[in-house]
Design an enzyme around this catalytic site. Structure first.
Site, short mmCIF file in Angstrom:
data_model
loop_
_atom_site.label_atom_id
_atom_site.label_comp_id
_atom_site.label_asym_id
_atom_site.label_seq_id
_atom_site.Cartn_x
_atom_site.Cartn_y
_atom_site.Cartn_z
CB CYS A 93 16.37 15.48 17.15
SG CYS A 93 16.41 16.42 18.65
CD GLU B 40 6.54 8.13 18.13
OE1 GLU B 40 5.69 7.72 17.33
OE2 GLU B 40 7.39 8.98 17.83
CB SER C 113 16.71 23.85 24.08
OG SER C 113 16.78 22.45 24.15
CG LEU C 114 21.05 29.70 23.16
CD1 LEU C 114 20.62 30.20 24.53
CD2 LEU C 114 22.56 29.92 22.99
CB CYS D 249 16.04 9.83 22.70
SG CYS D 249 15.31 11.45 22.78
CB CYS E 169 6.09 19.55 26.46
SG CYS E 169 7.33 20.66 27.17
CB CYS F 3 8.97 21.36 20.04
SG CYS F 3 9.04 19.76 20.85
CB CYS G 102 9.52 24.98 22.07
SG CYS G 102 10.26 25.18 23.70
#
Ligand code: SAH
Length: 385
Positions: A354, A99, A226-227, A112, A119, A126, A123
């Protein structure tokens, strides 16, 4: 054209300017400027058929036809949102789709873009992670996403441009597909490509430290990290990659990146999850880290914080922080003189926010047809609403 023929043709979207020049001079025996002409047809006018490239002679058009192609991602679905956001489902091959979302805002339009199908980083908050990792995207598949949006928007570089920013924040970890991502970002910034300014192309990473250093050597794009947590124990829980590259090492690499690109900041993304990482103590700890970063880089606002209210997805154990909590968290950072923004949720009505972008990934646990059907149902539901 049969499959064998397709396979041996050079997809021109896989080549940056240098690669195109080499293909035209070394392989086709043509002049360099021919490569430039063809790039303009592809990226400025969104033409893929060599026959329509009218300033290219018939003989060269024939040579191109025989040895090359411009193969773009296939638009499987697309869906506009009421707020101007636009979402696409793009087929990458017969089995995989991703997407993509375009978000217009005052004076800018941000696309984006994904770097991988699925992935591998896992995480915990996510939705891409739940799909597992399938494969890296090629240069053509990455720049092809920009091409699809550019064509849809009637984007004309150097004139009124609708697509002004690209963020590598879709599916995947861009620094785990380094070469292809860097090459695609080069085309985004090339005048013969999309001509975007360096600072308007942002690479977002979960923190692959050695690759941040490599990027600092070779590229000039904006860096987002990305913290999501101010201490190692919590960050390792949320972003398992932290075990390998803990916060101190990550911030050192960010510092080296910022110092190499004098005068530019690093954005730290922080997804706020209810009761997990949104307490006042987390904000205070984060503020201290960010101030230390500013001092290390010796620049005010070297660290920018981008707070992202968590976007839930089916099956997640996390919840979005309450609005007041988000505001209080921001206030604590602002009071500590840390430049902090809250990312507004856009495209919520089409699940385009997001961290919600999904794909269609073939794996052993999920039949792809079921998945495709589910996405179709989801999109139709919004259409009907
Ligand atoms: N792998 C890269 C880029 C992809 S994610 C990275 O980690 O930065 C882009 C951003 O969206 C990251 O900051 C990621 O942490 C955030 N994100 C992921 N899932 C989210 C969710 N469900 N809600 C809000 N933000 C999310």
């Amino acid at each position: 054209m049969n499959a064998v023929e397709t396979a041996r043709k050079q997809n021109l979207l896989d080549l940056d300017r240098e690669g195109m020049e080499r293909f035209f001079t070394d392989f086709l025996g043509e002049k360099r400027y021919r490569a430039h002409q063809v790039m303009k047809w592809i990226y400025h006018r969104h033409i893929t058929d060599f026959e329509e490239m009218t300033d290219i002679g018939k003989v060269l058009r024939g040579k191109l036809e025989a040895s090359a192609e411009v193969r773009v991602p296939e638009v499987q679905f697309e869906k506009p949102s009421t707020d101007g956001t636009h979402k696409w489902l793009l087929g990458m091959d017969a089995r995989n789709a991703i997407e993509m979302v375009f978000i217009p805002d005052k004076g800018r339009g941000t696309l984006c873009v994904s770097s991988q199908v699925g992935c591998a980083l896992n995480c915990q908050f996510c939705s891409t992670a739940t799909q597992g990792f399938n494969r890296n995207l090629s240069v053509a598949e990455i720049i092809g996403q920009v091409w699809v949006a550019g064509r849809h928007l009637g984007n004309v570089p150097h004139r009124q441009r609708k697509l002004t920013n690209v963020v590598m924040m879709g599916m995947g970890e861009p620094l785990m597909n380094y070469d292809n991502v860097v090459r695609a970002m080069r085309i985004m910034r090339d005048d013969l490509g999309y001509g975007l300014a360096n600072k308007r192309v942002t690479l977002s990473t979960a923190g692959v430290v050695p690759m941040i250093d490599r990027l600092a050597e070779e590229s000039d794009v904006s860096l987002a990290v990305s913290l999501h947590a101010p201490d190692d124990a919590l960050r390792t829980e949320l972003v398992p990659l932290n075990k390998k590259y803990p916060i101190a090492e990550l911030l050192e690499a960010c510092k080296r990146y910022a110092l190499r690109r004098k005068g530019t900041s690093v954005t730290f993304e922080y997804t706020l999850m209810k009761g997990v990482n949104d307490l006042p103590e987390h904000a205070r700890q984060l503020a201290r880290l960010m101030k230390r970063f500013d001092n290390a880089v010796q620049m005010k606002d070297a660290a920018k914080v981008n707070l992202i209210p968590f976007n839930p997805f089916p099956g997640t154990r996390y919840e979005r922080s309450d609005e007041t909590v988000v505001r209080d968290f921001q206030t604590l950072l602002l009071e500590a003189q840390v430049l902090t923004m809250v990312r507004r949720t856009r495209g919520g009505d089409i699940d385009a926010a997001c961290g919600q972008l999904k794909g269609q990934v073939t794996d052993r646990t999920r039949r792809q047809d079921d998945f495709r059907q589910k996405i179709a149902v989801r999109m139709n539901k919004h259409e009907a609403a």
